[in-house]
Motif scaffolding. Structure first.
Motif, mmCIF file in Angstrom:
data_model
loop_
_atom_site.group_PDB
_atom_site.id
_atom_site.type_symbol
_atom_site.label_atom_id
_atom_site.label_comp_id
_atom_site.label_asym_id
_atom_site.label_seq_id
_atom_site.Cartn_x
_atom_site.Cartn_y
_atom_site.Cartn_z
ATOM 1 N N ILE A 44 1.887 8.672 -6.643
ATOM 2 C CA ILE A 44 2.259 7.864 -5.372
ATOM 3 C C ILE A 44 3.929 8.131 -5.580
ATOM 4 C CG2 ILE A 44 0.489 6.496 -5.078
ATOM 5 C CD1 ILE A 44 1.892 4.210 -6.541
ATOM 6 N N SER A 45 4.611 7.605 -4.724
ATOM 7 C CA SER A 45 6.066 7.519 -4.736
ATOM 8 C C SER A 45 6.424 5.975 -4.192
ATOM 9 C CB SER A 45 6.748 8.534 -3.556
ATOM 10 O OG SER A 45 6.498 9.970 -3.907
ATOM 11 N N VAL A 46 7.287 5.524 -5.252
ATOM 12 C CA VAL A 46 7.575 3.886 -4.958
ATOM 13 C C VAL A 46 9.121 3.759 -4.953
ATOM 14 C CG1 VAL A 46 7.405 1.616 -6.120
ATOM 15 C CG2 VAL A 46 5.365 3.439 -6.175
ATOM 16 N N PRO A 47 9.428 3.092 -4.147
ATOM 17 C CA PRO A 47 10.969 2.623 -4.008
ATOM 18 C C PRO A 47 11.452 2.025 -5.116
ATOM 19 C CG PRO A 47 9.878 1.371 -2.668
ATOM 20 C CD PRO A 47 8.754 2.534 -2.832
ATOM 21 N N GLU A 48 12.635 1.988 -5.402
ATOM 22 C CA GLU A 48 13.070 1.371 -6.886
ATOM 23 C C GLU A 48 13.158 -0.150 -6.471
ATOM 24 O OE1 GLU A 48 18.041 0.965 -5.845
ATOM 25 O OE2 GLU A 48 17.159 3.247 -6.121
ATOM 26 N N ILE A 93 -14.905 12.408 -6.037
ATOM 27 C CA ILE A 93 -13.403 12.453 -5.914
ATOM 28 C C ILE A 93 -12.931 13.854 -6.394
ATOM 29 C CG2 ILE A 93 -11.124 11.554 -6.690
ATOM 30 C CD1 ILE A 93 -12.628 8.842 -7.092
ATOM 31 N N LYS A 94 -12.415 14.463 -5.448
ATOM 32 C CA LYS A 94 -11.731 15.751 -5.609
ATOM 33 C C LYS A 94 -10.272 16.032 -5.587
ATOM 34 C CE LYS A 94 -16.054 17.198 -5.400
ATOM 35 N NZ LYS A 94 -17.004 17.574 -6.454
ATOM 36 N N LEU A 95 -9.786 16.981 -6.284
ATOM 37 C CA LEU A 95 -8.546 17.151 -6.319
ATOM 38 C C LEU A 95 -7.893 17.495 -4.909
ATOM 39 C CD1 LEU A 95 -8.161 19.611 -9.317
ATOM 40 C CD2 LEU A 95 -7.633 17.169 -9.397
ATOM 41 N N GLY A 96 -6.581 17.017 -4.677
ATOM 42 C CA GLY A 96 -5.875 16.989 -3.801
ATOM 43 C C GLY A 96 -6.307 15.945 -2.483
ATOM 44 N N MET A 97 -7.051 14.994 -2.915
ATOM 45 C CA MET A 97 -7.705 14.081 -1.669
ATOM 46 C C MET A 97 -6.599 13.246 -1.365
ATOM 47 S SD MET A 97 -11.630 13.133 -2.348
ATOM 48 C CE MET A 97 -13.077 13.969 -1.663
ATOM 49 N N THR A 98 -6.742 12.771 -0.142
ATOM 50 C CA THR A 98 -5.647 11.574 0.392
ATOM 51 C C THR A 98 -6.031 10.401 -0.283
ATOM 52 O OG1 THR A 98 -4.959 12.874 1.907
ATOM 53 C CG2 THR A 98 -4.128 10.433 2.015
ATOM 54 N N ALA A 99 -5.270 9.451 -0.675
ATOM 55 C CA ALA A 99 -5.725 8.223 -1.600
ATOM 56 C C ALA A 99 -4.686 7.009 -1.136
ATOM 57 C CB ALA A 99 -5.399 8.198 -2.881
ATOM 58 N N ALA A 100 -4.997 6.092 -1.094
ATOM 59 C CA ALA A 100 -4.108 4.720 -0.586
ATOM 60 C C ALA A 100 -4.222 3.850 -1.821
ATOM 61 C CB ALA A 100 -4.538 4.169 0.811
ATOM 62 N N VAL A 101 -2.935 3.527 -2.316
ATOM 63 C CA VAL A 101 -3.038 2.542 -3.742
ATOM 64 C C VAL A 101 -2.582 1.305 -3.196
ATOM 65 C CG1 VAL A 101 -2.211 2.435 -5.883
ATOM 66 C CG2 VAL A 101 -2.688 4.569 -5.203
ATOM 67 N N THR A 102 -3.463 0.151 -3.184
ATOM 68 C CA THR A 102 -2.857 -1.124 -2.739
ATOM 69 C C THR A 102 -2.348 -1.851 -4.072
ATOM 70 O OG1 THR A 102 -4.491 -0.858 -0.919
ATOM 71 C CG2 THR A 102 -3.703 -3.232 -1.652
ATOM 72 N N VAL A 103 -1.517 -2.239 -4.111
ATOM 73 C CA VAL A 103 -0.939 -3.395 -5.061
ATOM 74 C C VAL A 103 -0.967 -4.570 -4.969
ATOM 75 C CG1 VAL A 103 1.117 -3.369 -6.882
ATOM 76 C CG2 VAL A 103 0.447 -0.949 -5.876
ATOM 77 N N THR A 141 0.899 -1.111 -0.089
ATOM 78 C CA THR A 141 0.032 0.006 0.129
ATOM 79 C C THR A 141 0.827 1.272 -0.083
ATOM 80 O OG1 THR A 141 -1.526 -1.164 1.221
ATOM 81 C CG2 THR A 141 -1.923 1.242 1.252
ATOM 82 N N TYR A 142 0.557 2.113 -0.866
ATOM 83 C CA TYR A 142 1.290 3.366 -1.008
ATOM 84 C C TYR A 142 0.347 4.646 -0.843
ATOM 85 C CZ TYR A 142 4.715 0.372 -3.319
ATOM 86 O OH TYR A 142 5.496 -0.993 -3.456
ATOM 87 N N ALA A 143 0.825 5.639 -0.126
ATOM 88 C CA ALA A 143 -0.287 6.892 -0.054
ATOM 89 C C ALA A 143 0.209 7.831 -0.998
ATOM 90 C CB ALA A 143 0.283 7.445 1.471
ATOM 91 N N GLY A 144 -0.790 8.333 -1.528
ATOM 92 C CA GLY A 144 -0.955 9.402 -2.641
ATOM 93 C C GLY A 144 -1.861 10.360 -2.700
ATOM 94 N N GLU A 145 -1.943 11.075 -3.676
ATOM 95 C CA GLU A 145 -2.781 12.472 -3.928
ATOM 96 C C GLU A 145 -3.459 12.545 -5.121
ATOM 97 O OE1 GLU A 145 -2.158 17.291 -3.671
ATOM 98 O OE2 GLU A 145 -0.406 15.989 -3.266
ATOM 99 N N VAL A 146 -4.810 12.699 -5.333
ATOM 100 C CA VAL A 146 -5.369 12.919 -6.366
ATOM 101 C C VAL A 146 -4.988 14.259 -7.046
ATOM 102 C CG1 VAL A 146 -7.798 13.333 -7.477
ATOM 103 C CG2 VAL A 146 -7.450 11.937 -5.299
ATOM 104 N N ARG A 147 -4.609 13.823 -8.256
ATOM 105 C CA ARG A 147 -4.062 15.113 -9.095
ATOM 106 C C ARG A 147 -4.732 15.092 -10.683
ATOM 107 N NH1 ARG A 147 1.290 16.317 -7.636
ATOM 108 N NH2 ARG A 147 1.096 18.006 -9.086
ATOM 109 N N LEU A 194 -4.892 -2.995 -9.106
ATOM 110 C CA LEU A 194 -4.678 -1.763 -8.252
ATOM 111 C C LEU A 194 -5.923 -1.468 -7.687
ATOM 112 C CD1 LEU A 194 -2.107 0.054 -10.567
ATOM 113 C CD2 LEU A 194 -1.629 -1.134 -8.955
ATOM 114 N N THR A 195 -5.974 -1.188 -6.112
ATOM 115 C CA THR A 195 -7.203 -0.758 -5.943
ATOM 116 C C THR A 195 -6.883 0.547 -5.111
ATOM 117 O OG1 THR A 195 -7.893 -2.936 -5.538
ATOM 118 C CG2 THR A 195 -9.005 -1.452 -4.271
ATOM 119 N N ILE A 196 -7.608 1.550 -5.364
ATOM 120 C CA ILE A 196 -7.461 2.697 -4.886
ATOM 121 C C ILE A 196 -8.487 3.162 -3.726
ATOM 122 C CG2 ILE A 196 -7.111 5.383 -5.122
ATOM 123 C CD1 ILE A 196 -6.553 2.940 -8.014
ATOM 124 N N SER A 197 -8.321 3.471 -2.501
ATOM 125 C CA SER A 197 -9.406 3.967 -1.614
ATOM 126 C C SER A 197 -8.833 5.330 -1.122
ATOM 127 C CB SER A 197 -9.324 2.981 -0.283
ATOM 128 O OG SER A 197 -7.927 3.088 0.148
#
Length: 377
Positions: A225-229, A284-294, A66-72, A241-244
């Protein structure tokens, strides 16, 4: 003979000194008896520890990260003036909805207007010089036809006419350029969208090319989202990919990887990834906090089971897991698979078995343990 001498010696000492000697001897004998009594090992009472356990799950599942992200926005335009000047009017606010062609900001056009006036005057002057050169050329052509002047004199007036023509073209181009500069004093919206950021206010002097505001164009929405290498390849091969959303707990949608940055960010050393949202709801609005489950497919070996990393007990080079059977802990050797999200894949366990997940370094083989009823469920 020695007994007689000792008896004579005791006669010579006083009764008081004799009492001191006897008391000291009694104390020594009592100390020896006390030491012997307490030097015997006390009977130990073994306590049965209460351990935290978990039930081994099924094998062959999916590995989730799971990675934290932002709606853009899918498209974001950073707008700037093409000329330098002082902002005198701002027609939008943060979050304003704009249409293509709307005037967003304006800078002071006085200096630009003066440049336009000067260019216009130069055009009129050049046109007047062209008319004069044309009239002179016609007269001297007539004189040349009458052999009143030489060919060299006629060439001079023809050259002067061509110079006047070029001067008119040059002044007209300068006038067009200055007119464009005057139009650049107004900042227009190139696309319809929402104002997401404003970095200048009325009264501020801005330079050409300085970013003033950002428009998120209407249309597609994404999650950044930001993902390590070490997770990039797993992300490329993700099965799902599931986004909440933190603000919308009942909304879960699927997504797909649209873009992966070719280089890592210099500060975080992570890769920026854009996840496209498939059929996003209007909530879903711009700037919302999202969680991407891979969700990535697990290892092809169906015997692998995911367990907490804290359940692993390493002895020398052999990893193991404490399995509780009939309230007795037994160390089971396992083989390690993949790691991720504080979970480790192992083989050597069976679904339904009870394993110890905390305090594994305090147990010993065959030790009795207590398992809480909550952990058995």
């Amino acid at each position: 003979m020695q007994t007689v001498m000792l008896f004579d010696y005791l006669k010579t000492i006083s009764k008081k000194k004799l009492s001191y000697v006897l008391a000291a001897a009694a104390l020594c004998i009592a100390g020896i008896l006390f030491w012997k009594a307490h030097s015997q090992p006390a009977a130990t009472v073994e306590t049965i520890p209460l351990v935290r356990t978990a039930v081994v799950g099924a094998a062959g599942g999916l590995k989730n990260y799971t990675y934290a992200g932002e709606v853009r926005g899918r498209y974001e335009s950073q707008l700037a003036f093409q000329v330098t000047g002082k902002i005198i009017k701002r027609n939008v606010q943060l979050g304003s909805v704009v249409n293509a062609g709307d005037v967003l900001l304006q800078i002071d056009p006085k200096d630009l207007q003066q440049t336009v006036n000067s260019s216009s005057a130069q055009v009129h002057s050049a046109e007047s010089q062209l008319k004069l050169a044309e009239s002179n050329l016609q007269r001297y052509r007539q004189l040349f036809a009458q052999s009143a002047i030489s060919r060299a004199q006629l060439d001079q007036y023809e050259n002067a006419y061509e110079v006047a023509q070029a001067a008119v073209q040059q002044s007209s181009a300068q006038y067009g350029q200055s007119s464009n500069q005057l139009d650049y004093s107004l900042l227009y919206a190139d696309k319809s969208g929402v104002i997401s950021s404003i970095s200048a206010e009325a009264g501020q002097v801005v330079s050409a090319g300085q970013t003033i505001l950002t428009i998120v164009q209407s249309g597609e929405r994404e999650v950044e989202i930001s993902v390590p290498e070490n997770r990039i390849e797993e992300l490329r091969k993700a099965a799902q990919l599931t986004i909440s959303f933190w603000a919308l707990p009942d909304v879960k949608i699927t997504g797909k990887v649209r873009e992966i940055a070719p280089m890592a960010a210099p500060t975080t050393r992570t890769y920026q990834v854009r996840i496209g949202l498939l059929n996003p709801p209007p909530e879903i609005k711009l700037g919302m906090t999202a969680a991407v489950t891979v969700s990535s497919a697990g290892d092809q070996n169906t015997n692998l089971i995911s367990i907490p990393l804290s359940a692993i007990y390493q002895t020398n080079d052999t990893p193991g897991v404490w399995v509780v059977t009939d309230n007795t802990a037994h160390l089971r050797p396992v083989q390690i698979g993949g790691l991720g999200n504080n979970l480790v894949q192992v083989s050597g366990l069976r679904p339904g078995e009870i394993m110890v997940t905390a305090g594994v370094h305090k147990l010993r083989e065959g030790q009795k343990v207590r398992v809480s009823e909550g952990d058995r469920q």
